[in-house]
Enzyme design. Sequence first.
Site, PDB file in Angstrom:
ATOM      1  N   GLU A 210     -20.263  44.269 -19.165  1.00  0.00           N
ATOM      2  CA  GLU A 210     -21.247  44.896 -18.291  1.00  0.00           C
ATOM      3  C   GLU A 210     -20.680  46.044 -17.463  1.00  0.00           C
ATOM      4  O   GLU A 210     -21.379  47.028 -17.200  1.00  0.00           O
ATOM      5  CB  GLU A 210     -21.833  43.823 -17.369  1.00  0.00           C
ATOM      6  CG  GLU A 210     -22.948  44.287 -16.474  1.00  0.00           C
ATOM      7  CD  GLU A 210     -23.547  43.141 -15.680  1.00  0.00           C
ATOM      8  OE1 GLU A 210     -24.033  43.397 -14.577  1.00  0.00           O
ATOM      9  OE2 GLU A 210     -23.497  41.986 -16.162  1.00  0.00           O
ATOM     10  N   ALA A 211     -19.434  45.931 -17.044  1.00  0.00           N
ATOM     11  CA  ALA A 211     -18.843  46.983 -16.214  1.00  0.00           C
ATOM     12  C   ALA A 211     -18.530  48.249 -17.007  1.00  0.00           C
ATOM     13  O   ALA A 211     -18.142  49.260 -16.427  1.00  0.00           O
ATOM     14  CB  ALA A 211     -17.575  46.473 -15.533  1.00  0.00           C
TER      15      ALA A 211
END
Length: 276
Positions: free
Chosen positions: A56-57
């Site tokens: 996600e990052a």
Amino acid sequence: MLLAGNIEYTPQEMIVVAGARILEDKKVVFVGTGLPMIATVLAIRTHAPGIIPVFEAGAVGPTLESGLPFSVGDSRTSSGASYVRGLNAAFEMTQRGFCDYGFVGGAEIDPYGNLNSTMMGKFPEEYQKPAVRLPGSGGASDMASSCERTILIMPHEPRRFSETISYITSPGYLDGSPGARKRAGLTGAGPWRVITTKAVMDFDPETRRMRLLHTMPGETPESVQAATGFTLGIAPAVTGMAPPTETELRMIREEIDPLGVFVKKPVREKPVPNQF
């Protein structure tokens, strides 16, 4: 505690093994924190070395050889990555159809694979002051909306498997009607598998309702249904999931998560010493 031959293992370890086994090689997998990380790494180290993890990052394609990340923003998710461009770029991949699978979890699920990880209580009246406030969506709703397929992971209890859930955080097949996801503007095909401590489920292609596909070791269709708060369908050929192998358990315990950060090791009770 469960046994595979003479080796003890936990239901949590069985979930990880089942998640790893259903992942295919050369697929792009959007990986969430916790058990999805363990399952993805296990799949890469056993039968699917060509998996491309996405975090996600923003990290895409890391080698995951520098140690287990403790979160989706851990610097180890970037080690050896093909590129790192940030959260927006990661979710753009899902919206453009480039993520084959996404791992999603929740506290409550209904027959159509809709997940609740927001609140327990009456919505909307109790939204501000619910009976229980849950962690919320994070990126789960985006993953459930846009990944080509989603794999749902959660404990199996009647209170978690409910005909009607308090809040839809991550959409499944919505009301189950034909074209419901498309009408809602969701690009992904929807939930593909539900992996629990008791079974692996899929969804009927016509009704979109959850149905039993595999039972976990020691479980039967009857015991799985007894732990489900709605009537499960039954797939044409229900099979049993094989217990973890010695190699799979060794990898989880010694190589992937040796500190037991996400997967707790079996704990044998110490005998009480004789006082007489």
